[in-house]
Design an enzyme around this catalytic site. Structure first.
Site, PDB file in Angstrom:
ATOM      1  N   GLU A  38      55.858 -43.412 -24.756  1.00 23.09           N
ATOM      2  CA  GLU A  38      56.300 -42.973 -23.915  1.00 23.09           C
ATOM      3  C   GLU A  38      57.507 -42.488 -23.529  1.00 23.09           C
ATOM      4  OE1 GLU A  38      56.825 -44.605 -18.784  1.00 23.09           O
ATOM      5  OE2 GLU A  38      56.802 -45.782 -20.463  1.00 23.09           O
ATOM      6  N   LYS A  59      50.457 -39.580 -16.097  1.00 26.26           N
ATOM      7  CA  LYS A  59      50.609 -40.289 -15.602  1.00 26.26           C
ATOM      8  C   LYS A  59      50.167 -40.626 -14.204  1.00 26.26           C
ATOM      9  CE  LYS A  59      52.885 -45.027 -14.730  1.00 26.26           C
ATOM     10  NZ  LYS A  59      54.619 -45.925 -15.503  1.00 26.26           N
ATOM     11  N   CYS A 104      52.626 -46.494 -19.372  1.00 24.32           N
ATOM     12  CA  CYS A 104      53.332 -47.732 -19.209  1.00 24.32           C
ATOM     13  C   CYS A 104      52.362 -48.872 -19.127  1.00 24.32           C
ATOM     14  CB  CYS A 104      54.606 -47.284 -18.477  1.00 24.32           C
ATOM     15  SG  CYS A 104      55.302 -49.143 -18.135  1.00 24.32           S
TER      16      CYS A 104
END
Length: 529
Positions: free
Chosen positions: A286, A350, A403
């Site tokens: 990430e 995301k 994440c």
């Protein structure tokens, strides 16, 4: 055992509160990195006896009993969440000057809020409390429902759901493939609370037998499923997972951006380990690209120079999107797929952002009080409207999760059958050498089991690994280690399952538990009268 139960039931005031907090805290021993699942037998046995003590107090009336039950569950939850989430304060120490003041809110405030779910669970269970194993069914149903609510309300945060304590190793994870995390949670509470029956007068046999059968089925099904796991057929795809182990404070330093980028490139261009084939896919964690890639064409050229013909780089990056003139751009926490010509061929943003980490809820109001997000992006991140599958040039498809998106079972209900593997990129360096990265990794493994899909996971620091569809680690690199993993996985969708089945299974188990608890309560009241 009955003498111990009586002493706990009769506790009052400070001692009662302390025992409730400690009971919750002990349960955290069932979570990574220890994984001592038996600790939850202690936690829920004590919680059940504390609830029995509330039931014995007839002077407070219905509202008094509800308050007592809520307080018992809230204190239990406070102990559980403080002991299980204290490491969140480590992220605030990365920029201690700006965020150290918020440590008490992270270490005590968030657990206090999350504990409300457990308080509501015990209050609801108290409405159907009775003698015998019917009260265990009430407690199990209430906690199963509370954990499900915790995953969906206020953006959700199902971290360390009780069910994870019943799944420390692959043989104990397989039930999640059929009944999901929340189904496992419901049955786990029923089993973990069963020893409380040994401290109760009267018949105990039925509840103990049922709990033992559930436990044996849980482990037996896991052993059967692992033993019957088919040999996966197909061409293996070589993949390299890069774990640079870059300190988070260094990632926030603008002067280090070039060296960070070169460090990723160096790990990517190293020769394969142990004579393994050249990787076809290289995965960076990430936000591994330390600048806006589309504003740095030289960086794309540099990537093209490193990639060998036919290789693909999948990398976490910050994506910017220009808005109207005079307004600041929007930033997205994204994943790029880059081919050997240095062209971005696919991307995904995301969708589920971290509150106060990547954005500030009610920012217009809280900004006046100096409350900002922990991320280094000015104004924080924007969330993607939809999750875009990552389609590689050869037709392979990955389901991207950035994440903590991977801790939400509901985030990937459409993954089975449309993707060849789950892809999770993360940066657990925020949390240092604490239980946080280990807890995160367990939850990612359970997602692979639920869906019956391989998991490809790259972390800056934390745990990078290839996990098979049964939660087994094929290859991995532990927390605090710098390097890369050369491994391979096989594209297969033969064992994927339908999320709808798991949801129906949970709601069916919930209905059965409530029915049992209700019938037991009716019988208890009738006999009492």
């Amino acid at each position: 055992m009955q003498g111990l139960a009586n002493r706990i039931m009769l506790l009052w005031g400070f001692r009662r509160a302390l025992v409730a907090i400690l009971a919750g805290a002990v349960g955290v021993l069932a979570l990574p990195p220890l994984g001592f699942f038996a600790a939850l037998f202690v936690s829920f046995t004590i919680l059940t006896w504390l609830m029995d003590g509330n039931a014995g107090d007839e002077y407070g009336g219905v509202w008094g009993r509800l308050r007592a039950d809520f307080a018992t569950g809230w204190l239990f939850g406070l102990g559980y969440f403080v002991a299980g989430l204290w490491w969140l304060g480590n992220a605030l120490l990365v920029d201690a000057e700006g965020f150290a003041w918020a440590i008490p809110f992270a270490v005590l405030g968030l657990p206090a809020v999350l504990a409300i779910y457990y308080g509501l669970a015990t209050a609801a269970a108290g409405l159907l409390w009775s003698e015998g194993w019917g009260r265990l069914a009430a407690l199990a149903a209430a906690f199963g429902l509370a954990e499900w609510l915790r995953s969906v309300l206020l953006t959700g945060f199902p971290w360390n759901a009780i069910g994870y304590g019943a799944m420390p190793i692959p043989v104990m994870m397989q039930s999640a493939h059929v009944i999901g995390l929340f189904g496992v949670t419901l049955l786990a509470v029923l089993v973990f609370a069963a020893p409380a029956l040994l401290g109760s007068p009267g018949s105990r046999r039925t509840g103990i037998v049922i709990a033992c059968l559930i436990g044996l089925l849980h482990i037996g099904y896991g052993a059967y499923r692992l033993e019957a796991a088919p040999d996966v057929k197909g061409d293996a795809v070589a993949v390299r997972l890069v774990q640079p182990d870059i300190d988070q404070s260094k990632k926030l330093d603008d002067k280090e951006r070039a060296s960070i980028f070169e460090e990723h490139l160096a790990l990517s261009s190293a020769p394969p380990a142990d004579g393994k084939p050249e990787p076809k896919i290289i995965v960076w964690p990430e936000t591994s690209i330390p600048f806006i890639l589309t504003q740095n064409p030289d960086a794309l050229t540099r990537i093209a120079d490193v990639l060998k013909p036919g290789q693909i780089l999948i990398a976490g990056a910050v994506r910017s999107e220009d808005m109207l003139p005079g307004t600041p751009p929007r930033y997205y926490n994204s994943i790029y797929v880059i081919d050997d010509d240095g062209q971005i061929v696919a991307a995904s943003d995301k969708v589920h952002l971290v509150p106060f980490g990547e954005y500030v809820p009610f920012e217009d109001v809280l900004d006046d009080y100096g409350i900002a997000n922990v991320s280094e992006m000015p104004g924080g991140y924007s969330s993607g409207n939809t999750r875009s599958l990552l389609k590689l040039p050869d037709g392979m498809t990955f389901y991207p999760l950035i994440c903590y998106e991977i801790i939400f079972p509901g985030e990937m209900q459409d993954a089975a059958g449309v993707a060849d593997a789950l892809l999770n990129v993360t940066n657990d360096a925020w949390f240092g050498d604490t239980p946080g990265p280990y807890q995160h990794f367990l939850q990612a493994r359970v997602r692979a089991v639920e869906l019956g899909m391989p998991l490809i996971r790259a972390a800056n620091n934390g745990i990078s690994a290839l996990v098979d569809p049964y939660g087994r680690v094929v290859a991995g690199l532990g927390s605090g280690k710098r390097g890369f993993i050369d491994t391979s996985f096989t594209r297969s969708s033969e064992i994927t399952s339908d999320d709808l089945i798991r949801r129906y299974a949970f709601w069916t188990l919930l209905a059965i538990s409530i029915t049992i608890a209700t019938l037991s309560r009716v019988s208890f009241v009738s006999n009492k009268n």
